[in-house]
Design an enzyme around this catalytic site. Structure first.
Site, PDB file in Angstrom:
ATOM      1  N   ARG A 225       8.680   4.012  -3.016  1.00 12.73           N
ATOM      2  CA  ARG A 225       7.281   3.886  -3.481  1.00 12.73           C
ATOM      3  C   ARG A 225       6.314   4.439  -2.426  1.00 12.73           C
ATOM      4  NH1 ARG A 225       4.126  -1.707  -5.286  1.00 12.73           N
ATOM      5  NH2 ARG A 225       2.031  -0.831  -5.220  1.00 12.73           N
TER       6      ARG A 225
ATOM      7  N   CYS B 169       4.182  -5.805 -19.735  1.00 18.63           N
ATOM      8  CA  CYS B 169       3.297  -5.626 -18.579  1.00 18.63           C
ATOM      9  C   CYS B 169       2.359  -6.814 -18.487  1.00 18.63           C
ATOM     10  CB  CYS B 169       2.502  -4.342 -18.784  1.00 18.63           C
ATOM     11  SG  CYS B 169       1.381  -3.981 -17.433  1.00 18.63           S
TER      12      CYS B 169
ATOM     13  N   TYR C 172      -6.613   0.147 -14.839  1.00 19.50           N
ATOM     14  CA  TYR C 172      -5.922   1.413 -14.569  1.00 19.50           C
ATOM     15  C   TYR C 172      -6.701   2.613 -15.097  1.00 19.50           C
ATOM     16  CZ  TYR C 172      -1.831  -0.689 -12.503  1.00 19.50           C
ATOM     17  OH  TYR C 172      -0.991  -1.353 -11.649  1.00 19.50           O
TER      18      TYR C 172
END
Ligand code: G6P
Length: 438
Positions: A95, A171, A255
């Site tokens: 990541r 999610c 987001y």
């Protein structure tokens, strides 16, 4: 089913205590007999630490849930009822590269969006496809509930290239939006309902109800009046521009700031990157603190520090979903599933994140029709990115991957896409065996 068998792949994750807490809270409705936590050799130490904490939590609750820890995925999967996946191929070090490489070229470096999100998908999808093959053989009736990011691209890939149909992506963003909306209105979370539509990390609340009455406009006005807010801890609280939000007329998730406030978000990320490194590095430090806490033999609850992670409360979403399937509840929950015509502007067979009725047969998407024009184009663009990314991952298709990178709104330059793609491919080649370096 009497006495459920649940398998969690990536069981050594620091998030596991949250899942265990969720199962403990719902034991009356969800009688779990066995919870199998599975990990790989590299995750063995974490699995043992978090597994022992899980055992202490269950003991404290006085429940007969057996916790099994194993590195043998096949042994765990045999006759499972539900399989949850929360794995991270290449661990946090991968990541760091997903975030660091784009940022070092002046592009957004994010775990699930843009260039980094694409490469997380390329590494993850083949592993998840293998898991569906094993499930077909060892537990063909089980549901796969995937939290592994990027959930949108992964669900897209599993619906197309996976070996089983019972796949759901999940999610914490929609449940986070329900919680933050309830907080904004000062009401109990159970009184709020939101009609969600879009894609993972690109989901919108089209209609918001309080006790069944439409309050979308009031909520948007309150967001405008309020100080900045975010439903997830990993994205900074930034204030939306008033006129933009009024014109958007729907509730965006945090987001979407990477797209609608691209310049601000990039500058902000670059500042943090220069000061403290990437989010992944911050998370790595937080994780080692968490594991130090987990080692304490006197700890038998989920430590509150876990709520500092962006994925906080994901287990509420997971447990309520498993509960509704197991108990055939027929309630409404937002999940990632096959569109089946619910959103008229996206392919019938593509994965969408949408409010669904949840029964023992899984999610049935509620018909949305056409998306509002304000968000339609962006959602379609991200869906094309996900479809191409899924194809690239499943088939090791370099060209499809490069086009995915190029059409992503956070890249959108063939030159930059090629530089980023090749550098990330080289950096992650150990985890991308399907790609031959070109
Ligand atoms: C959000 C997302 C999750 C993601 C998490 C990352 O909540 O919805 O999909 O995993 O943030 O959080 P982190 O603490 O790892 O940056």
């Amino acid at each position: 089913m009497s006495g459920l068998k649940i398998v969690t792949i990536g069981g050594g994750s620091s998030y596991t205590p949250e899942l265990v807490e969720g199962f403990i809270k719902r034991y009356n409705e969800l009688p779990i007999k066995e919870l199998w936590l599975v990990d790989i050799e590299d995750g063995k130490e974490k699995l043992e630490i978090v597994g022992e904490l899980a055992k202490r939590m269950v003991k404290k609750a006085g429940l007969p849930i057996e916790i099994h820890l194993t590195l043998d995925r096949r042994e765990a999967l045999k006759d499972a009822d539900f399989v949850t996946t929360q794995l991270r191929v290449g661990l946090l070090d991968a990541r760091i590269k997903d975030e660091r490489i784009p940022l070092s070229h002046g592009y957004i470096g994010q775990e699930t969006n843009g260039a980094g999100g694409l490469f997380k998908g390329l590494r993850t999808i083949p592993v998840l496809i293998d898991i569906t093959k094993e499930m077909k053989e060892l537990c063909p009736n089980a549901w796969l509930i995937n939290f592994t990011n990027p959930v949108g691209m992964v669900t897209e890939a599993l619906l197309k290239y996976g070996a089983i149909d019972k796949v759901i992506g999940l999610c914490n963003v929609p449940i986070g939006l329900e919680k933050s909306t309830a907080k904004l209105l000062g009401v109990d979370f159970n009184r709020i309902r939101i009609d969600f539509a879009g894609l993972n990390h690109m989901v919108f609340g089209l209609n918001i109800y309080l006790d069944g009455n439409l309050v979308t406009k009031n909520v948007i006005d309150k967001i405008i009046e309020s100080d900045a807010s975010s439903e997830v801890k990993n994205i900074d609280e930034v204030k939306w521009q008033k006129e933009f939000l009024q014109g958007l007329e729907v509730l965006p998730c945090s987001y979407s700031k990477y797209y609608f406030m691209k310049d601000y978000m990039l500058n902000n990320e670059l500042e943090k990157f220069n000061a403290n490194g990437t989010r992944a590095e911050v998370v790595k430090a937080l994780e080692s603190e968490l594991f130090e806490l987990y080692k304490d033999p006197n700890l038998d609850i989920k430590p509150p520090q876990l709520e500092e992670r962006g994925g906080a409360y994901y287990s509420d979403a997971a447990c309520r979903l498993i509960n509704s399937i197991y108990n055939d509840k027929g309630d409404i929950q937002p999940v990632d599933t096959r569109n089946k015509g619910a959103i008229a502007d996206l392919d019938y067979n593509s994965a969408v994140e949408v409010s669904c009725i949840i029964t023992k047969d899984g999610p049935k998407p509620i018909t949305i029709g056409h998306l509002p024009v304000q968000i339609r184009g962006l959602i379609q663009q991200i869906k094309s990115f996900e479809i191409l990314g899924a194809k690239a991952a499943a088939e090791g298709d370099y060209n499809a991957g490069l086009v995915a990178m190029t059409i992503n709104p956070l890249v959108q330059s063939d030159k930059a896409a090629k530089i980023l793609f090749d550098e990330l491919l080289e950096a992650h080649k150990k985890y991308l065996p399907k790609f031959e370096l070109k």
